[in-house]
Scaffold this active site. Structure first.
Site, mmCIF file in Angstrom:
data_model
loop_
_atom_site.group_PDB
_atom_site.id
_atom_site.type_symbol
_atom_site.label_atom_id
_atom_site.label_comp_id
_atom_site.label_asym_id
_atom_site.label_seq_id
_atom_site.Cartn_x
_atom_site.Cartn_y
_atom_site.Cartn_z
ATOM 1 N N GLY A 44 -10.448 -0.139 -1.008
ATOM 2 C CA GLY A 44 -9.874 -0.299 -2.332
ATOM 3 C C GLY A 44 -8.742 0.690 -2.534
ATOM 4 O O GLY A 44 -8.652 1.686 -1.822
ATOM 5 N N ARG A 92 -9.073 -0.607 7.954
ATOM 6 C CA ARG A 92 -9.034 0.416 9.002
ATOM 7 C C ARG A 92 -10.380 1.073 9.265
ATOM 8 O O ARG A 92 -10.724 1.372 10.416
ATOM 9 C CB ARG A 92 -7.984 1.474 8.653
ATOM 10 N N GLU A 130 -6.625 2.435 -5.938
ATOM 11 C CA GLU A 130 -6.741 2.589 -7.386
ATOM 12 C C GLU A 130 -5.446 2.346 -8.153
ATOM 13 O O GLU A 130 -5.137 3.080 -9.088
ATOM 14 C CB GLU A 130 -7.280 3.988 -7.682
ATOM 15 N N PRO A 178 -5.597 -2.973 4.317
ATOM 16 C CA PRO A 178 -6.082 -1.931 5.236
ATOM 17 C C PRO A 178 -7.153 -1.000 4.675
ATOM 18 O O PRO A 178 -7.746 -0.228 5.430
ATOM 19 C CB PRO A 178 -4.809 -1.140 5.564
ATOM 20 N N GLU A 223 -12.984 3.170 -7.387
ATOM 21 C CA GLU A 223 -11.589 2.911 -7.790
ATOM 22 C C GLU A 223 -11.420 3.061 -9.294
ATOM 23 O O GLU A 223 -10.394 3.563 -9.767
ATOM 24 C CB GLU A 223 -11.129 1.526 -7.313
ATOM 25 N N TYR A 265 -13.811 13.554 0.799
ATOM 26 C CA TYR A 265 -14.626 12.724 -0.098
ATOM 27 C C TYR A 265 -16.010 13.336 -0.317
ATOM 28 O O TYR A 265 -16.403 13.626 -1.433
ATOM 29 C CB TYR A 265 -14.816 11.319 0.489
ATOM 30 N N GLN A 309 0.878 -1.176 0.000
ATOM 31 C CA GLN A 309 0.000 0.000 0.000
ATOM 32 C C GLN A 309 0.910 1.218 0.000
ATOM 33 O O GLN A 309 1.603 1.464 0.978
ATOM 34 C CB GLN A 309 -0.918 -0.010 1.221
HETATM 35 N N1 BES Z 1 -7.176 6.161 -2.659
HETATM 36 C C1 BES Z 1 -8.088 5.738 -1.663
HETATM 37 C C2 BES Z 1 -7.422 5.071 -0.485
HETATM 38 C C3 BES Z 1 -6.430 5.948 0.253
HETATM 39 C C4 BES Z 1 -6.694 7.273 0.530
HETATM 40 C C5 BES Z 1 -5.237 5.408 0.692
HETATM 41 C C6 BES Z 1 -5.756 8.057 1.204
HETATM 42 C C7 BES Z 1 -4.305 6.185 1.348
HETATM 43 C C8 BES Z 1 -4.556 7.514 1.601
HETATM 44 C C9 BES Z 1 -9.156 4.822 -2.226
HETATM 45 O O1 BES Z 1 -9.548 5.160 -3.517
HETATM 46 C C10 BES Z 1 -10.390 4.967 -1.382
HETATM 47 O O2 BES Z 1 -10.891 6.042 -1.315
HETATM 48 N N2 BES Z 1 -10.858 3.895 -0.766
HETATM 49 C C11 BES Z 1 -12.059 3.902 0.035
HETATM 50 C C12 BES Z 1 -13.208 3.442 -0.815
HETATM 51 C C13 BES Z 1 -14.370 4.262 -0.977
HETATM 52 C C14 BES Z 1 -14.552 5.590 -0.453
HETATM 53 C C15 BES Z 1 -15.496 3.710 -1.791
HETATM 54 C C16 BES Z 1 -11.871 2.926 1.177
HETATM 55 O O3 BES Z 1 -10.835 2.277 1.237
HETATM 56 O O4 BES Z 1 -12.753 2.807 2.009
HETATM 57 ZN ZN ZN Z 2 -10.496 7.021 -3.477
#
Ligand code: BES
Ligand code: ZN
Length: 624
Positions: free
Chosen positions: A292, A576, A294, A289, A319, A403, A158
């Site tokens: 998803g 997490r 991307e 952790p 993603e 978000y 990651q």
């Molecule tokens: N890019 C993010 C995960 C991330 C963000 C990793 C910041 C490290 C630092 C990924 O696209 C994401 O947003 N995952 C979300 C999914 C979702 C909002 C549908 C998750 O893991 O819950």
């Molecule tokens: Zn994201």
């Protein structure tokens, strides 16, 4: 110093002359103040990495990688040093292309940032770094026991946001795009995948080992370099999509992901061509952790999104959408991560609308709005962390701002200018900034230049306030209050008279069920919790979002009956977003919950990625 500045200027203007948005071309470094990344030691205006070539062997016993990274460098005339980010990996030698040894030195480390690795390269513009990385925070080495098959070990990485500097010696900043390739040697029982196109079948590489090759010929921010290795198999989903997972999960994974190809088509129809070739995914063990990640051409996924009914596939839309917002147009630094995550959350909802219809999309958007409102009520409308552009990059407020407020900003703009104009604008934003970094200021200027029609519209949009001010602007396009009318009435009925309609629950969407669970009274006694569980079969739920909300509610009420279920969940799942709030809830329960948290964490912690332990250690007060 002035001498150097002149070189820098020359260099920067030479770069700006490079053709725009050519995938293989490295993008110019942005030099405005708001684009500076304080989380890197690199000084890209002086010398920058343009290509990384990895040659690594995976060591599952020693839990490390070792080998070399060869870097192509573009530098200002006369520049004779390059600074990389180094967080834990150990360098044994640096050589130039002609084999000459180059001096290198690790500077002083800074909290959460690692240390600068300065290489004196002279006039060399390609350097090879021999190194090894053990205990790298990006990498998680799973024992066979932590996999579904229980026979083979597993590796996953990651990188976002600043973890790749623990295993890749490069300039680890989202504004410094690089192409890359890799050769990875692994035990022959394991298959390796990466976030680049595969060079085909593995080749023998010595006793019991084989080697895989990968290539990413489009320039990407280095946080998007990712690797996984395990006993995994592939299943085709469509002409350009497929899924990897352990053999025992592949069928369930492929079935849950059967809308993927339609999602790619929908995304292209919305905002232009998918530019990465294939879109494959890997469903990882539950220790991953995040929900998803991307990673280009190889989205990494938690298995906890598999509900059996595709009700949690908004994650896939999310993603996939990052293939435009984030991977194509990338936040120049992490203070603007709403440009990645907020734009993606908006785009995600548009894909969900195309594939599953307006009702599901509106409900998911309404859940997001409730999240914004709840968070703002908690931290206050004036809390500085609630602006989209973040003064400092805090990871504390959760998903509600970056978000959800980010997505609601674009929903609001869309509602004011109309969908047709908005979609045309967003498509040109992706086109004109493809394979380049971007900042909030650039997005604002682009909207003002290419979207806003006149003075009156500018006033109605409140763009500057949305991006730079805390709280929620007054023009926000609120979700349709009817989205959850039935569910909210049912939650009220239960609140007022403890009456339950389990037949209605059976017909609800997952968003409706989540809304209902969130709308229940927070104080419930044992009998009431038992009645809920009995009627709605919550403890047996195969939908992890619903199970999580139920466990949170029950633990908040010190319900002994769910403790074994929560324990199993926390030991099995390392995501997490689920794990941290459950431990927090337990810790909030003082004499009842703290001992449970401590006991369960001791058992669960060895199975968590550093991303998760980093958060939960603090919650539980764990210190080695
Ligand atoms: N890019 C993010 C995960 C991330 C963000 C990793 C910041 C490290 C630092 C990924 O696209 C994401 O947003 N995952 C979300 C999914 C979702 C909002 C549908 C998750 O893991 O819950
Ligand atoms: Zn994201």
């Amino acid at each position: 110093m002035r001498f150097l500045a002149a070189f820098v200027l020359l260099f920067v203007s030479a770069c700006t002359a490079a053709p725009d948005n050519d995938a293989s071309q490295v993008a110019p470094i942005l030099t405005t103040e708001d684009a500076v990344d304080i989380q890197t030691f690199a000084q890209p205006e002086i010398a920058r990495v343009t290509h990384v070539s990895l040659d690594l062997e995976l060591d599952f016993e020693g839990q490390g990688v070792s080998g070399s990274a060869t870097l192509d460098i573009e530098a200002a005339e006369g520049a004779d040093t390059i600074i990389l980010d180094q967080d834990g990996y150990v360098v044994s030698a640096v050589t130039a292309a002609d084999g000459a040894e180059l001096p290198f030195e690790t500077g002083e480390a800074q909290d959460g940032k690692g240390a600068p690795l300065t290489i004196t390269m002279g006039d060399a513009r390609q350097v090879t770094i021999a190194y090894s990385a053990n205990n790298a925070a990006a990498l998680q080495w799973l024992t066979p026991d932590q996999t579904a098959g229980k026979k083979h070990p597993y590796l996953l990485s990651q990188g976002q946001a600043t973890l790749n500097r623990t295993w890749i010696p490069t300039q680890d900043s989202p504004g410094i795009r690089q192409t890359w390739d890799a050769r990875i040697v692994a035990p022959e029982e394991l298959t390796v995948v990466m976030s680049g196109l595969s060079g085909g079948d593995a080749e023998a590489a010595g006793e019991g080992k084989h080697a895989f090759t990968f290539e990413m010929d489009k320039s990407v921010p280095p946080y998007l370099i990712a690797i996984a290795a395990g006993d995994i198999v592939f299943q085709e989903l469509g002409p350009r999509s497929g899924v990897w997972s352990e053999p025992s999960m592949i069928e369930a994974a492929a079935s849950e992901l059967s809308d993927t190809e339609a999602m790619i088509d929908a995304a292209e129809k919305l905002y232009g061509p998918y530019r990465w070739g294939r879109y494959d995914m890997i469903v990882l063990p539950p220790a991953f952790p995040y929900g998803g990640m991307e990673n280009p051409v190889m989205t990494f996924l938690t298995p906890t999104f598999i509900a059996g009914d595709r009700s949690l596939t908004g994650l896939i839309a999310h993603e996939l959408a990052h293939s435009w917002s984030g991977n194509l147009v990338t936040n120049a630094n992490w203070t603007d991560s709403w440009l990645n995550e907020g734009v993606t959350s908006y785009f995600e909802n548009r894909i969900v609308e195309e594939i599953y219809g307006k009702k599901r999309a509106d409900q998911e958007a309404a859940l997001a709005f409730a999240n914004i409102e709840e968070t703002l009520a908690e931290v206050g409308m004036d809390a500085p962390g609630t602006s989209l552009h973040q003064a400092v990059n805090l990871d504390s407020i959760g998903s509600a701002i970056i978000y959800d407020k980010g997505a609601y900003f674009l929903r609001t703009v869309e509602s004011i200018v109309g969908r047709e104009r908005f979609d045309a604008w967003l498509e040109q934003w992706f086109d004109n900034h493809a394979f380049q970094p971007a900042t909030s200021a650039m997005m604002l200027a682009d909207m003002e230049a290419n979207l806003v029609k006149d003075e009156a519209e500018a006033e109605a949009l409140m763009l500057r306030e949305w991006i730079y001010e805390p709280g929620l602007p007054s023009n926000v396009a609120k979700p349709d209050p009817a989205a959850f009318a039935e569910v909210d009435a049912a939650a009220k009925l239960f609140t007022d008279s403890r009456e339950l309609n389990d037949a209605a629950w059976g017909g609800w969407t997952s968003a409706e069920r989540q809304r209902f669970l969130a709308g229940l009274p927070r104080r419930l006694n044992e009998a009431e919790l038992a009645a809920l569980d009995e009627a709605l079969k919550l403890s047996d739920s195969t939908n992890n979002e619903e199970l999580f909300l139920w466990l949170e509610l029950a633990l908040e009420n010190q319900n002994e009956r769910v403790v074994p279920i929560a324990e199993e969940f926390l030991v099995n799942v390392g995501r997490r977003k689920f794990v941290a709030p459950l431990f927090e809830t337990l810790m909030d329960q003082g004499a009842w919950g703290e001992p449970i948290a401590t006991r369960v964490y001791a058992k669960a912690r060895p199975g968590y990625h550093s991303v998760t332990t980093g958060t939960v250690d603090e919650i539980v007060g764990f210190s080695g």
